[in-house]
Every structure is written in C-alpha cells, then in structure tokens.
Scaffold this active site. Structure first.
Site, mmCIF file in Angstrom:
data_model
loop_
_atom_site.group_PDB
_atom_site.id
_atom_site.type_symbol
_atom_site.label_atom_id
_atom_site.label_comp_id
_atom_site.label_asym_id
_atom_site.label_seq_id
_atom_site.Cartn_x
_atom_site.Cartn_y
_atom_site.Cartn_z
ATOM 1 N N LEU A 176 28.719 4.843 47.640
ATOM 2 C CA LEU A 176 30.430 4.272 47.642
ATOM 3 C C LEU A 176 31.163 4.675 46.547
ATOM 4 O O LEU A 176 32.129 3.818 46.314
ATOM 5 C CB LEU A 176 30.387 2.872 47.961
ATOM 6 C CG LEU A 176 29.291 2.373 49.199
ATOM 7 C CD1 LEU A 176 29.157 0.898 49.215
ATOM 8 C CD2 LEU A 176 29.971 3.082 50.425
ATOM 9 N N SER A 201 31.087 25.351 50.705
ATOM 10 C CA SER A 201 32.496 25.815 50.792
ATOM 11 C C SER A 201 32.848 27.187 50.744
ATOM 12 O O SER A 201 32.095 27.909 49.894
ATOM 13 C CB SER A 201 32.849 24.697 49.757
ATOM 14 O OG SER A 201 34.461 25.253 49.450
ATOM 15 N N THR A 261 35.046 28.071 48.860
ATOM 16 C CA THR A 261 35.047 28.350 47.461
ATOM 17 C C THR A 261 34.407 29.331 46.860
ATOM 18 O O THR A 261 34.599 30.222 46.079
ATOM 19 C CB THR A 261 34.950 27.156 46.887
ATOM 20 O OG1 THR A 261 35.908 26.008 47.217
ATOM 21 C CG2 THR A 261 35.300 27.047 45.423
ATOM 22 N N TYR A 315 33.020 22.455 40.271
ATOM 23 C CA TYR A 315 32.983 22.259 41.554
ATOM 24 C C TYR A 315 32.580 23.280 42.490
ATOM 25 O O TYR A 315 31.183 23.353 43.048
ATOM 26 C CB TYR A 315 34.176 21.645 42.120
ATOM 27 C CG TYR A 315 33.893 21.546 43.901
ATOM 28 C CD1 TYR A 315 34.579 22.418 44.432
ATOM 29 C CD2 TYR A 315 33.215 20.487 44.330
ATOM 30 C CE1 TYR A 315 34.439 22.412 45.890
ATOM 31 C CE2 TYR A 315 33.203 20.657 45.796
ATOM 32 C CZ TYR A 315 33.570 21.667 46.443
ATOM 33 O OH TYR A 315 33.604 21.341 47.899
ATOM 34 N N LYS A 321 28.330 24.472 44.221
ATOM 35 C CA LYS A 321 28.089 24.679 45.686
ATOM 36 C C LYS A 321 27.135 26.057 45.270
ATOM 37 O O LYS A 321 26.370 26.117 46.178
ATOM 38 C CB LYS A 321 29.312 25.026 46.250
ATOM 39 C CG LYS A 321 30.094 23.604 46.690
ATOM 40 C CD LYS A 321 29.194 22.778 47.438
ATOM 41 C CE LYS A 321 29.974 21.380 47.651
ATOM 42 N NZ LYS A 321 29.281 20.604 48.280
HETATM 43 C C1 WQD Z 1 45.787 23.770 50.223
HETATM 44 C C2 WQD Z 1 47.077 24.673 50.207
HETATM 45 C C3 WQD Z 1 47.636 24.518 47.700
HETATM 46 C C4 WQD Z 1 48.444 20.197 47.778
HETATM 47 C C5 WQD Z 1 39.984 22.772 48.015
HETATM 48 C C6 WQD Z 1 38.538 23.032 47.600
HETATM 49 C C7 WQD Z 1 37.839 23.234 48.885
HETATM 50 C C8 WQD Z 1 37.789 21.917 49.974
HETATM 51 C C9 WQD Z 1 39.236 21.908 50.143
HETATM 52 C C10 WQD Z 1 36.218 20.456 49.475
HETATM 53 C C11 WQD Z 1 46.973 25.464 48.678
HETATM 54 C C12 WQD Z 1 48.645 23.925 48.637
HETATM 55 C C13 WQD Z 1 47.923 21.406 48.023
HETATM 56 C C14 WQD Z 1 49.631 19.923 47.329
HETATM 57 C C15 WQD Z 1 50.223 22.256 47.871
HETATM 58 N N1 WQD Z 1 37.123 21.123 49.098
HETATM 59 N N2 WQD Z 1 48.893 22.259 48.241
HETATM 60 N N3 WQD Z 1 50.540 20.882 47.488
HETATM 61 O O1 WQD Z 1 42.758 24.161 47.091
HETATM 62 O O2 WQD Z 1 42.467 25.342 49.604
HETATM 63 O O3 WQD Z 1 40.548 23.853 48.960
HETATM 64 O O4 WQD Z 1 40.045 21.751 49.253
HETATM 65 O O5 WQD Z 1 35.150 20.765 50.206
HETATM 66 O O6 WQD Z 1 36.295 23.583 48.328
HETATM 67 O O7 WQD Z 1 38.759 24.267 46.975
HETATM 68 O O8 WQD Z 1 42.794 22.771 49.593
HETATM 69 O O9 WQD Z 1 44.499 20.985 50.260
HETATM 70 O O10 WQD Z 1 44.093 21.312 47.826
HETATM 71 O O11 WQD Z 1 45.271 23.087 49.096
HETATM 72 O O12 WQD Z 1 51.127 22.880 47.927
HETATM 73 O O13 WQD Z 1 50.026 18.641 46.943
HETATM 74 O O14 WQD Z 1 47.788 23.591 49.804
HETATM 75 O O15 WQD Z 1 48.386 25.339 46.816
HETATM 76 O O16 WQD Z 1 47.804 26.603 48.835
HETATM 77 P P1 WQD Z 1 42.429 23.886 48.785
HETATM 78 P P2 WQD Z 1 44.253 22.176 49.155
#
Ligand code: WQD
Length: 340
Positions: free
Chosen positions: A35, A127, A129, A152, A156
């Site tokens: 939690l 992921s 990633t 992070y 993984k």
């Molecule tokens: C998506 C796009 C940002 C926020 C991460 C982890 C991945 C998974 C999902 C866990 C990007 C853009 C984002 C904002 C924006 N996590 N963005 N303004 O970085 O692709 O993936 O989260 O499992 O492992 O790496 O996801 O949603 O942060 O970003 O412009 O306020 O949205 O630049 O292009 P990301 P995200």
C-alpha cells in the site's frame, strides 16, 4: 486442483484491473501489496465490480522474512502475477537505491518463496522501456535490449535476466509481458489510475487538468522528428492489458507455453502522438484542454510502438479498444474520483 493466484501489487493500477479479470474467469485471487502507492479501498471497488473481495495480505515483499512467510501461509498458490514495483522514471534517477532494493529485492524474495514451495508459474510485468529508442519500428520482441535510460528501466532488465537465469536451472517458467503505454480505466469507473502526488504520466495529467486539479498540461517538446513534432507512443487500454495477463496464466497452467521463458509485447501496434491523445480527449470529453508546449523532458524517446504479430499469433491475444475508448474511460474515472 487449486486455482489460487497471487497478484503482487494487486491494489495498483494494472494489478487491480487484472484481479477483476482473473476473478471473472473463476480464479481465486490473493492480493499482496504494501500500500505504498495505492489504497486498500481498491479491494472494495473490485468487489463492487465482481462481487468478490480478494483475500488481502499487507506485506513489503522487499523484506525477506515477511515475503517468505506469505508463501508459508499460502502453499497452494498455482501461479503469480508480479506487478509490485516502483515505476516513476524520474524518481528512480533521483533515488536509485530505493528502486533496486524494492524492485529487484522483491523479485528475489518472490522467486525464493516460489522455489521453497514448488510453485513454478509467474507472469512478470515488464516494460517497452527495455528497448530504449528502437532502431526499427514497429519494435519486435527480438529487438535488442538497449542500455536502460533510467534505474527504473534497468530494474526491469535485471529482473528479466534474473528470471531467465533461474529458469535455466529450476522448474521456474515465466511469461514476460512488455507493456507499452497503459491508459484508461474499467468501464464501471470504479477502478483506475491513482497517481499519488503530481502525475508524471500523460493521461492522468490530462484528466487532472480537465477536472481542474492542474492549471494546464505541459507538452514536453514539439520539436521531435514526428509528423506533428510531439513524441509517439503505443497507448493500450488497461483492460486489454489485464486480459493478456489472464491468457498468460491460463497458458502456463494448461502447459501450452512453448518454452520456459516467453516474452510478448503488449501494445496495439498503432503509435499516437501527444497531440493525437489531446485531440482524442477533447473529442470524447467535449472539452477544450489547456496546455503549453515546453522544452523536451530528459530521457524521453522520440517514437516507439509495438509489433504485435507474435502476441496476436502465439499468445492468441489482440488489443481491441481504440484511443477514444481509452481517453473517455480515463475521463469517466477522473470524474468519478472527483465525486467521491
Ligand atoms: C508519454 C508521452 C511525454 C506527461 C513511462 C515509463 C514506462 C511506463 C509508462 C511504467 C511522452 C509526454 C507526459 C506530461 C507530456 N511506466 N508527456 N506531458 O514516458 O512513455 O513511459 O510510463 O510501466 O515504463 O517509461 O509515459 O505518460 O510519462 O509520457 O507531454 O505531463 O507524453 O513526453 O512523450 P512514457 P508518459
């Protein structure tokens, strides 16, 4: 034969959606969670959807003794779905030890607990990633794993290696699921993404802006080499993702897996830009979203989307929900949260 499944991190975003799908397929689910990044109320909301409140064990799986004790109390577990992990990319850069202790430490304890009780089946939450910025798009499971851009992402990669090495010399078998970008919420709007504090992910930031919790969305860069300049991702509905976990559990219990380690990309195969997501949200919510284009966010890759052929053909799973259904369900969830 027991149909008891242990879901670690089961009060979390993807975990809770997977618990619902497992229960609706007749599995008996135990949720183990510390939690630290979720609320116990999620269990009641799961029960409101399925009629069954999962068994719950509050445990920090990074602590060896309580983690092993969990298995002693439930030796008849048939399989695990392992979600429990910290997942904030930026936080992992600021506090790597917190991520290595929690994400890798928890996995080690779980694998030891499984081994002690002859439990051999685990679905592991990984992921996209691990691919970094792929050379080729769409990205296949055989694409090279690149040096992680964050601790992070490295946890993984290390976890996948630990599982692979262990399965080579023990009965352990695992289906590794590499998620692309999970967004959206259950159609009931009773469960969804519950980011604590300021969301780092795009979708919850959009819905919190629309509900009035944030002044505007920061669009992190529109100078990428993409059609509209914003980065491209493969957004996938969280329920489609959850259903792939149930299929994976059934695959191993029915011994249909073709090797002890199988890896599948879980995406839709379609990439959307940040502006595409904003337009979809405005279409489905019938609102105008306030946003400002800012500088790029360090660590963001330019474009990534999944080659889903292998998961569609071998796993027998295909994402069915489109972008508008994702953004609308995310918005319905945000509105429900505001009404509580
Ligand atoms: C998506 C796009 C940002 C926020 C991460 C982890 C991945 C998974 C999902 C866990 C990007 C853009 C984002 C904002 C924006 N996590 N963005 N303004 O970085 O692709 O993936 O989260 O499992 O492992 O790496 O996801 O949603 O942060 O970003 O412009 O306020 O949205 O630049 O292009 P990301 P995200």
């Amino acid at each position: 034969m027991s149909k008891k499944i242990l879901v670690t991190g089961g009060t979390g975003y993807i975990g809770s959606h997977t618990v619902v799908e497992l229960q609706q397929k007749g599995f008996e689910v135990i949720v183990a969670d510390n939690l630290s990044n979720s609320s116990i109320d999620v269990l009641d909301n799961i029960a409101a959807i399925t009629g069954i409140r999962p068994l719950f064990e509050k445990v920090d799986l990074a602590d060896q003794e309580p983690a092993l004790d969990l298995f002693n109390r439930h030796p008849d577990i048939r399989a695990l779905v392992h979600f429990a992990a910290f997942k904030a990319v930026g936080e992992s850069v600021a506090d790597p030890l917190k991520y290595y202790r929690n994400n890798v430490g928890s996995l080690l304890n779980i694998l030891m607990g499984m081994h002690a009780h002859g439990i051999r089946n685990i679905v592991f939450s990984s992921s996209c990633t691990v691919y970094g910025q792929p050379e080729e798009l769409p990205v296949k499971e055989t694409a090279p794993v690149q040096t992680a851009a964050s601790p992070y992402g490295n946890t993984k990669q290390i976890s996948e290696e630990i599982i692979t090495d262990t399965s080579a010399v023990t009965p352990l078998q695992c289906i590794i699921l590499r998620y692309f970008n999970p967004i959206g919420a259950h159609e009931s709007a009773l469960i969804g993404e519950l980011p604590l504090g300021v969301p780092s992910n795009l979708m919850p930031y959009i819905t919190q802006t629309a509900i009035g919790k944030r002044e505007f969305l920061n669009v992190w860069g529109d100078d990428y080499k993409t059609p509209d300049g914003t980065p491209i991702r493969d957004y996938i509905h969280v329920v489609d993702l959850a259903q792939a976990h149930v299929i994976s559990i059934e695959r191993m219990l029915e011994e249909n897996n073709q090797s002890r380690i199988e890896i599948f990309n879980l995406g839709t195969g379609t990439g959307y830009s940040v502006f595409d997501v904003i337009k979809s949200f405005e279409r489905t919510s019938k609102l105008k979203l306030a946003y400002k284009v800012m500088a790029r966010r360090p660590g963001d890759v330019e474009k990534v989307w999944a080659d889903t052929e292998y998961a569609n053909r071998v796993l027998g799973w295909k994402a069915g929900r489109g972008l508008d259904e994702m953004t609308l369900s995310a918005w319905n969830w945000e509105k429900k949260l505001a009404s509580w």
